[in-house]
Design a protein around this motif. Structure first.
Motif, PDB file in Angstrom:
ATOM      1  N   LEU A 190       0.808  -1.215   0.000  1.00  0.00           N
ATOM      2  CA  LEU A 190       0.000   0.000   0.000  1.00  0.00           C
ATOM      3  C   LEU A 190       0.845   1.272   0.000  1.00  0.00           C
ATOM      4  CD1 LEU A 190      -2.772  -0.982   2.594  1.00  0.00           C
ATOM      5  CD2 LEU A 190      -2.909  -1.043   0.096  1.00  0.00           C
ATOM      6  N   ALA A 191       2.157   1.112  -0.033  1.00  0.00           N
ATOM      7  CA  ALA A 191       3.044   2.277   0.005  1.00  0.00           C
ATOM      8  C   ALA A 191       2.934   3.084  -1.280  1.00  0.00           C
ATOM      9  CB  ALA A 191       4.485   1.829   0.229  1.00  0.00           C
ATOM     10  N   LYS A 192       3.347   4.337  -1.199  1.00  0.00           N
ATOM     11  CA  LYS A 192       3.224   5.275  -2.313  1.00  0.00           C
ATOM     12  C   LYS A 192       4.522   5.264  -3.126  1.00  0.00           C
ATOM     13  CE  LYS A 192       1.602   9.999  -3.127  1.00  0.00           C
ATOM     14  NZ  LYS A 192       1.215  11.247  -2.450  1.00  0.00           N
ATOM     15  N   PHE A 193       4.565   4.464  -4.185  1.00  0.00           N
ATOM     16  CA  PHE A 193       5.758   4.345  -5.018  1.00  0.00           C
ATOM     17  C   PHE A 193       5.781   5.354  -6.159  1.00  0.00           C
ATOM     18  CE2 PHE A 193       5.802   0.261  -2.916  1.00  0.00           C
ATOM     19  CZ  PHE A 193       7.150  -0.003  -2.758  1.00  0.00           C
ATOM     20  N   SER A 194       4.657   6.039  -6.393  1.00  0.00           N
ATOM     21  CA  SER A 194       4.603   7.000  -7.485  1.00  0.00           C
ATOM     22  C   SER A 194       3.873   8.239  -7.018  1.00  0.00           C
ATOM     23  CB  SER A 194       3.884   6.391  -8.690  1.00  0.00           C
ATOM     24  OG  SER A 194       2.488   6.311  -8.434  1.00  0.00           O
ATOM     25  N   ALA A 195       3.547   9.082  -7.968  1.00  0.00           N
ATOM     26  CA  ALA A 195       2.847  10.327  -7.649  1.00  0.00           C
ATOM     27  C   ALA A 195       1.366  10.096  -7.400  1.00  0.00           C
ATOM     28  CB  ALA A 195       3.023  11.332  -8.783  1.00  0.00           C
ATOM     29  N   GLU A 196       0.892   8.879  -7.629  1.00  0.00           N
ATOM     30  CA  GLU A 196      -0.513   8.580  -7.414  1.00  0.00           C
ATOM     31  C   GLU A 196      -0.784   8.315  -5.936  1.00  0.00           C
ATOM     32  OE1 GLU A 196      -1.916   5.567 -10.034  1.00  0.00           O
ATOM     33  OE2 GLU A 196      -0.696   6.284 -11.714  1.00  0.00           O
ATOM     34  N   LYS A 197      -2.020   7.983  -5.634  1.00  0.00           N
ATOM     35  CA  LYS A 197      -2.408   7.734  -4.254  1.00  0.00           C
ATOM     36  C   LYS A 197      -1.777   6.452  -3.738  1.00  0.00           C
ATOM     37  CE  LYS A 197      -6.896  10.073  -4.525  1.00  0.00           C
ATOM     38  NZ  LYS A 197      -8.350   9.911  -4.340  1.00  0.00           N
ATOM     39  N   THR A 277      13.065   7.111   1.530  1.00  0.00           N
ATOM     40  CA  THR A 277      11.989   7.978   2.030  1.00  0.00           C
ATOM     41  C   THR A 277      10.623   7.517   1.525  1.00  0.00           C
ATOM     42  OG1 THR A 277      12.378   9.457   0.140  1.00  0.00           O
ATOM     43  CG2 THR A 277      13.501   9.977   2.230  1.00  0.00           C
ATOM     44  N   LEU A 278      10.518   6.243   1.160  1.00  0.00           N
ATOM     45  CA  LEU A 278       9.257   5.682   0.666  1.00  0.00           C
ATOM     46  C   LEU A 278       8.110   6.065   1.593  1.00  0.00           C
ATOM     47  CD1 LEU A 278       7.806   3.715  -1.308  1.00  0.00           C
ATOM     48  CD2 LEU A 278       8.347   1.903   0.312  1.00  0.00           C
ATOM     49  N   GLU A 279       7.054   6.581   1.005  1.00  0.00           N
ATOM     50  CA  GLU A 279       5.915   7.039   1.807  1.00  0.00           C
ATOM     51  C   GLU A 279       4.905   5.903   1.993  1.00  0.00           C
ATOM     52  OE1 GLU A 279       2.388  10.453   1.688  1.00  0.00           O
ATOM     53  OE2 GLU A 279       4.097  10.560   0.302  1.00  0.00           O
ATOM     54  N   LEU A 280       4.644   5.552   3.235  1.00  0.00           N
ATOM     55  CA  LEU A 280       3.668   4.514   3.524  1.00  0.00           C
ATOM     56  C   LEU A 280       2.270   5.094   3.453  1.00  0.00           C
ATOM     57  CD1 LEU A 280       5.451   2.803   6.561  1.00  0.00           C
ATOM     58  CD2 LEU A 280       5.603   2.180   4.140  1.00  0.00           C
ATOM     59  N   ALA A 281       1.276   4.210   3.345  1.00  0.00           N
ATOM     60  CA  ALA A 281      -0.105   4.652   3.270  1.00  0.00           C
ATOM     61  C   ALA A 281      -0.482   5.407   4.546  1.00  0.00           C
ATOM     62  CB  ALA A 281      -1.028   3.449   3.087  1.00  0.00           C
ATOM     63  N   PRO A 282      -1.384   6.394   4.440  1.00  0.00           N
ATOM     64  CA  PRO A 282      -1.740   7.201   5.616  1.00  0.00           C
ATOM     65  C   PRO A 282      -2.169   6.373   6.819  1.00  0.00           C
ATOM     66  CG  PRO A 282      -2.658   8.164   3.612  1.00  0.00           C
ATOM     67  CD  PRO A 282      -2.071   6.830   3.227  1.00  0.00           C
ATOM     68  N   PHE A 283      -2.923   5.308   6.585  1.00  0.00           N
ATOM     69  CA  PHE A 283      -3.387   4.452   7.673  1.00  0.00           C
ATOM     70  C   PHE A 283      -2.688   3.097   7.655  1.00  0.00           C
ATOM     71  CE2 PHE A 283      -6.861   7.434   6.814  1.00  0.00           C
ATOM     72  CZ  PHE A 283      -6.966   8.031   8.054  1.00  0.00           C
ATOM     73  N   MET A 284      -1.494   3.070   7.079  1.00  0.00           N
ATOM     74  CA  MET A 284      -0.580   1.934   7.105  1.00  0.00           C
ATOM     75  C   MET A 284      -1.152   0.695   6.421  1.00  0.00           C
ATOM     76  SD  MET A 284       1.020   2.549  10.917  1.00  0.00           S
ATOM     77  CE  MET A 284       2.280   1.290  10.755  1.00  0.00           C
ATOM     78  N   TRP A 285      -1.984  -0.076   7.096  1.00  0.00           N
ATOM     79  CA  TRP A 285      -2.506  -1.331   6.524  1.00  0.00           C
ATOM     80  C   TRP A 285      -3.865  -1.177   5.870  1.00  0.00           C
ATOM     81  CZ3 TRP A 285      -0.174  -1.616  11.485  1.00  0.00           C
ATOM     82  CH2 TRP A 285       1.061  -2.284  11.508  1.00  0.00           C
ATOM     83  N   LEU A 286      -4.442   0.008   5.923  1.00  0.00           N
ATOM     84  CA  LEU A 286      -5.801   0.206   5.422  1.00  0.00           C
ATOM     85  C   LEU A 286      -5.812   1.000   4.117  1.00  0.00           C
ATOM     86  CD1 LEU A 286      -7.571   1.093   8.802  1.00  0.00           C
ATOM     87  CD2 LEU A 286      -7.393  -1.154   7.683  1.00  0.00           C
TER      88      LEU A 286
END
Length: 286
Positions: A190-197, A277-286
């Motif tokens: 669920l991490a943010k690998f691109s400019a998308e959500k 600096t990979l951005e994880l999803a806001p609610f991590m697992w959700l």
């Protein structure tokens, strides 16, 4: 509750201290103690979430204060006049405590907070979060599987391999590593690998699902190996250093596991071509 006065020779204190006596629910190190493991995992996920949600500039100072306050409590609770701290500690945590933690040694809480603080301070947020997650999952599950398989003698490491794994087992190590995989995989997928959500398609993840699985397994193995590397019983400072009494600091897996796992995460990300600096999803697992 009855109390008895015991001469203390492990802490820096020069007087006597009070230890609550007759505590049948305090377990020794060899007890499975599922309540302690559940508490360990719950706090790990909690701090994992806090590290993810709170800016580093605020989280690290806050954890530093908590760690320092815990150290002061540990240093005071065996000194004369502060025995009430042990009574409160036992009342709150009860059977989650180990016998040696009420007999002159530090509780795991200090090393837990110190490990979280150090990991959050040293590594990028995503790597620190994953490092703390391995502490939450790998440590208690490795201990659980190790206890359950201790009768399988071929898996035991009796005297350690060059000091690693003394009195632990390979099946515990494997159980701890595998228990981390689904949590790591879900979090990374669920991490943010691109400019998308967050929650982008696998095609946008460098290496695809194979890389996700490899990273998940490698992180779990790093956490479980860090736990395996800490011998049982732990290595403790001598009573005196250069003639000066010192506190009974020891090498604790609650400190080693998140720090080693966070470091391993930075190397795994680099090897896979992922940003540290990979951005994880806001609610991590959700």
């Amino acid at each position: 509750m009855h109390k008895q006065t015991i001469e203390y020779h492990d802490l820096w204190a020069f007087s006597h201290f009070n230890v609550p006596n007759n505590q049948p629910d305090v377990q020794n190190r060899n007890h499975t103690n599922l309540r302690r493991k559940l508490l360990h995992a719950t706090f790990g996920v909690f701090f994992c979430g806090l590290n993810h949600l709170i800016p580093k500039a605020k989280f690290v100072p806050g954890m530093t204060i908590l760690t320092s306050a815990t150290l002061i409590m540990e240093l005071l609770r065996y000194r004369k006049g502060f025995g009430w701290m042990n009574s409160i500690l036992h009342f709150i945590l009860g059977s989650s405590l180990r016998k040696h933690e009420m007999d002159g040694k530090f509780t795991g809480s200090f090393y837990y907070f110190l490990g979280v603080t150090t990991t959050a301070a040293l590594y990028p947020k995503s790597c620190a979060t994953l490092g703390i997650l391995q502490l939450a999952i790998a440590d208690p599950t490795a201990s659980y599987f190790g206890r359950k398989t201790r009768h399988i003698y071929w898996s035991r490491i009796e005297n350690g391999l060059g000091g690693i794994g003394r009195n632990k087992g390979m099946l515990g190590f494997l159980g701890g590593a595998l228990a981390c995989v689904p949590f790591n995989y879900r979090l990374l997928s669920l991490a943010k690998f691109s400019a998308e959500k967050a929650g982008v398609a696998t095609a946008l993840i460098p290496g695809g699902r194979q890389a996700l699985l490899l990273a998940s397994v490698a992180l779990g193995m790093a956490g479980a190996f860090a736990d395996l590397a800490v011998p049982t019983p732990t290595l403790t400072l001598p009573k005196r250093v250069c003639g000066i009494r010192v506190p009974p600091f020891h090498v604790d897996d609650n400190f080693v596991v998140p720090v080693v796992s966070g470091y391993a995460c930075t190397k795994i990300f680099a090897a896979l071509g992922w940003p540290a600096t990979l951005e994880l999803a806001p609610f991590m697992w959700l």
